[in-house]
Design a protein around this motif. Structure first.
Motif, PDB file in Angstrom:
ATOM      1  N   ILE A  15       0.825  -1.214   0.000  1.00 51.21           N
ATOM      2  CA  ILE A  15       0.000   0.000   0.000  1.00 51.21           C
ATOM      3  C   ILE A  15       0.854   1.257   0.000  1.00 51.21           C
ATOM      4  O   ILE A  15       0.423   2.316  -0.470  1.00 51.21           O
ATOM      5  N   LEU A  16       2.096   1.159   0.492  1.00 54.59           N
ATOM      6  CA  LEU A  16       2.982   2.329   0.522  1.00 54.59           C
ATOM      7  C   LEU A  16       3.240   2.844  -0.895  1.00 54.59           C
ATOM      8  O   LEU A  16       3.091   2.122  -1.874  1.00 54.59           O
ATOM      9  N   SER A  17       3.659   4.098  -0.969  1.00 54.87           N
ATOM     10  CA  SER A  17       3.878   4.711  -2.284  1.00 54.87           C
ATOM     11  C   SER A  17       5.054   4.079  -3.017  1.00 54.87           C
ATOM     12  O   SER A  17       4.965   3.789  -4.219  1.00 54.87           O
ATOM     13  N   TYR A  18       6.146   3.871  -2.301  1.00 48.17           N
ATOM     14  CA  TYR A  18       7.387   3.453  -2.960  1.00 48.17           C
ATOM     15  C   TYR A  18       8.189   2.622  -1.980  1.00 48.17           C
ATOM     16  O   TYR A  18       8.301   2.969  -0.797  1.00 48.17           O
ATOM     17  N   LEU A  19       8.760   1.517  -2.452  1.00 53.39           N
ATOM     18  CA  LEU A  19       9.422   0.562  -1.573  1.00 53.39           C
ATOM     19  C   LEU A  19      10.879   0.375  -1.990  1.00 53.39           C
ATOM     20  O   LEU A  19      11.173  -0.110  -3.084  1.00 53.39           O
ATOM     21  N   ILE A  20      11.776   0.757  -1.087  1.00 54.21           N
ATOM     22  CA  ILE A  20      13.218   0.655  -1.307  1.00 54.21           C
ATOM     23  C   ILE A  20      13.752  -0.509  -0.476  1.00 54.21           C
ATOM     24  O   ILE A  20      13.346  -0.705   0.672  1.00 54.21           O
ATOM     25  N   THR A  21      14.675  -1.280  -1.044  1.00 51.85           N
ATOM     26  CA  THR A  21      15.209  -2.455  -0.354  1.00 51.85           C
ATOM     27  C   THR A  21      16.719  -2.542  -0.535  1.00 51.85           C
ATOM     28  O   THR A  21      17.298  -1.816  -1.351  1.00 51.85           O
ATOM     29  N   THR A  22      17.320  -3.444   0.206  1.00 46.70           N
ATOM     30  CA  THR A  22      18.693  -3.868  -0.089  1.00 46.70           C
ATOM     31  C   THR A  22      18.637  -5.323  -0.542  1.00 46.70           C
ATOM     32  O   THR A  22      17.598  -5.982  -0.419  1.00 46.70           O
ATOM     33  N   ASP A  30      11.438  13.727  -3.293  1.00 50.34           N
ATOM     34  CA  ASP A  30      11.503  14.879  -4.202  1.00 50.34           C
ATOM     35  C   ASP A  30      10.745  14.619  -5.500  1.00 50.34           C
ATOM     36  O   ASP A  30      10.086  15.515  -6.039  1.00 50.34           O
ATOM     37  N   GLU A  31      10.835  13.393  -5.997  1.00 52.40           N
ATOM     38  CA  GLU A  31      10.186  13.056  -7.269  1.00 52.40           C
ATOM     39  C   GLU A  31       8.758  12.534  -7.089  1.00 52.40           C
ATOM     40  O   GLU A  31       8.107  12.154  -8.061  1.00 52.40           O
ATOM     41  N   LYS A  32       8.303  12.535  -5.829  1.00 49.03           N
ATOM     42  CA  LYS A  32       6.931  12.091  -5.506  1.00 49.03           C
ATOM     43  C   LYS A  32       6.623  10.723  -6.130  1.00 49.03           C
ATOM     44  O   LYS A  32       5.596  10.516  -6.773  1.00 49.03           O
ATOM     45  N   LYS A  33       7.533   9.805  -5.920  1.00 48.77           N
ATOM     46  CA  LYS A  33       7.399   8.489  -6.549  1.00 48.77           C
ATOM     47  C   LYS A  33       6.228   7.713  -5.953  1.00 48.77           C
ATOM     48  O   LYS A  33       6.013   7.712  -4.749  1.00 48.77           O
ATOM     49  N   ASP A  34       5.490   7.054  -6.814  1.00 46.09           N
ATOM     50  CA  ASP A  34       4.356   6.241  -6.382  1.00 46.09           C
ATOM     51  C   ASP A  34       4.174   5.102  -7.375  1.00 46.09           C
ATOM     52  O   ASP A  34       3.922   5.330  -8.560  1.00 46.09           O
TER      53      ASP A  34
END
Length: 555
Positions: A161-168, A233-237
């Motif tokens: 549900i989150l806008s953007y998901l960053i991982t390692t 900054d880029e409003k990623k979704d």
């Protein structure tokens, strides 16, 4: 590794993300806001209940960092920890509504529901998801899955549900862990000892390639901060929960009777072409469907005899200005893991199509159509292919649609004549603003089966059952669930299988009363905190934590 983010503890992670000298922790360990449900089970609590809440700046931007400590109870969400997250997100939402830009960042290192607080965990996770959806109208809500525990269970639904998901590359994401699938469906379905298979399936290389996560960065504090700042900054979704037609098209071309490996699925995903899918209302037929309490009550409430649908496990129809939706079993379904009424891949996406269409049709109407969920879901589907494809996205799509409908002004009412379990309940039930349930001993309402819960918590089933005597949230029956304060009405004179005319009339009247009770009231989930039972005992710790977060927000 000198600049490793993964190796940091939860509190260190939170402070590492903000500009030096700007971090201010709220309701820190010095306030000793422990869970009241652990010591009765002889479990040592943590003074911050495993959640670190920080306000600060990232590259000069106001951020709210919520860090889950994976080393405490596997990062599981209980009553107090969940309340801390929800309160912080609500204050962030409030500030953004006032024009004060604040960006929420959630560090996910969690197994999902804290099984020692089971039903509190389910309630809390649904409440987190509700606020995330509201916040996304104003700012991106960024998730970070660094690794160690990963993101599992109900919080994997939240991650979708989150806008953007960053991982390692050290992270994993899934609804059901391999051990749970093995327990529920057998070792042939998913061998939890096969570590290569686990990482190939649930690891971030595969997850980014198939749209479950958005970006893999190096395990480096600076690189992670830069990725988060850029996403803001880029409003990623990724709009992950708005791709029902994409996934339904994909499922049209997968044979669930045949093996499917990671490489084959990546190819199918990359080549998939989206086609629009229609979901017509259920109609009467000559042949009875697979028997269930949910089917029985759907048919009685709508007047549709032997209801059938183009998607056999999802029934919906409008009756007297109300939209009824049920997820039901289908013993011959082409998806083997949903034949007993489980919520699987197709079910969540189909439900989201139905609900989003209702929202669109009513968007210009002053009075929004009520949506009534007939809830009888024994669980989510447990299967290897379900995890490979991303069943948590399906469940998130349904939950998000219900939340959006409620927030748009649609009364969303649960009627529970059957089971309400785990991710199935999160997808189909827990985004409602009123819950009506039958006081029937046959109803199970919980986060996980006893066998799986015992395995994950390293207890015997006898020890698990003993613990339920001290913590109502761990119990499996509707009578203990009532003690949490979330119910609008528990109906004592109607049983699950006795849908006679008088019983149906009584339930219809209660549904109408529940709809009426929502008029002129907020479209959030605060009703659960404000019932007499909730205030007196059921959500007392929730309300104490909320008060403390609110008091410290602007200090």
């Amino acid at each position: 590794m000198k600049n490793s983010f993964v190796e940091l503890k939860g509190r260190q992670r939170a402070f590492a993300l903000v500009d030096e000298g700007t971090g201010r922790e709220l309701v820190g360990p010095e306030y000793d806001m422990i869970s009241p449900h652990l010591e009765p089970q002889k479990i040592v609590p943590e003074s911050d209940d495993g959640i670190i809440l920080l306000k600060g700046k990232l590259d000069g931007k106001n951020v709210v960092v919520i860090s889950i400590e994976g080393k405490f109870q596997g990062g599981g969400i209980g009553e107090v920890s969940g309340a801390k997250i929800v309160a912080a997100l609500e204050k962030t939402l409030e500030d953004n509504k006032k024009g004060i830009k604040e960006y929420p960042i959630i560090i996910l290192d969690t197994g999902g529901v804290r099984l020692q607080e089971a039903n509190y965990g389910l309630l809390s996770i649904s409440e987190i998801q509700n606020v995330v959806i509201a916040l996304k109208k104003y700012v991106p809500v960024i998730g970070l899955v660094p690794g160690r525990v990963g993101s599992f269970g109900g919080m994997s639904i939240t991650s979708a549900i989150l806008s953007y998901l960053i991982t390692t590359k050290k992270a994993r994401i899934a609804l059901n862990g391999p051990e749970v699938i093995e327990q529920e469906a057998g070792v042939r379905e998913f061998d939890s000892s096969d570590k290569d298979l686990i990482w190939d399936t649930l690891g971030t290389r595969q997850r980014v390639a198939t749209g479950i996560a958005d970006e893999v960065v190096n395990d480096d504090i600076k690189a992670i901060k830069e990725a988060i700042s850029k996403a803001i900054d880029e409003k990623k979704d990724a709009h992950r929960t708005e791709k029902a037609d994409f996934y339904l098209s994909l499922l049209d071309h997968i044979d669930f009777d045949k093996p499917l490996n990671t490489e084959e699925y990546r190819k199918l995903y990359a080549e998939n072409k989206t086609e629009e899918h229609q979901v017509p209302e259920a109609v009467s037929s000559d042949k009875p469907g697979t028997k269930s309490r949910g089917r029985l009550w759907f048919e009685k409430l709508t007047g549709i005899e032997n209801a059938k649908s183009e998607y056999p496990t999802v029934l919906h129809a409008e009756k007297d200005g109300k939209e009824y939706i049920a997820i039901v079993p289908d013993e011959n379904n082409k998806f083997p893991r949903v034949r007993h009424g489980e919520v699987g891949l197709q079910e969540g996406f189909v439900v989201s199509k139905i609900v989003n269409q209702i929202i669109e049709e009513d968007k210009d109407k002053e009075v929004k159509r009520p949506i009534v969920l007939v809830v009888d879901v024994p669980s989510q589907a447990y299967g290897y292919k379900e995890e490979l494809i991303g069943i948590h996205i399906s469940l998130a799509s349904a939950a998000a649609a219900y939340a959006k409908a409620r927030q748009a002004g649609h009364p969303v009412i649960d009627f529970i004549p059957g089971d309400a379990v785990s991710g199935g309940f999160l997808a189909h039930g827990l985004q409602s603003n009123r819950i009506i349930a039958l006081a029937d001993k046959s109803i199970t309402i919980q986060a996980m089966s006893k066998a799986s819960a015992a395995r994950i918590t390293q207890r015997t089933i006898a020890e698990l059952e003993e613990a339920t005597k001290h913590v109502p949230a761990m119990a499996y029956d509707i009578f203990n669930y009532e003690k949490l304060g979330a119910l609008y009405k528990l109906v004592h004179d109607v049983s699950s299988w006795d849908a006679n005319d008088d019983a149906v009339n009584e339930i219809q009247k209660l549904i109408d009363e529940a709809i009426e009770s929502t008029k002129g009231k907020p479209t959030d989930l605060h009703f659960r905190y404000e019932t007499p039972i909730a205030v007196e005992s059921g959500r007392k710790a929730t309300n104490e934590m909320r008060k403390m977060v609110f008091e410290q927000w602007n200090k």
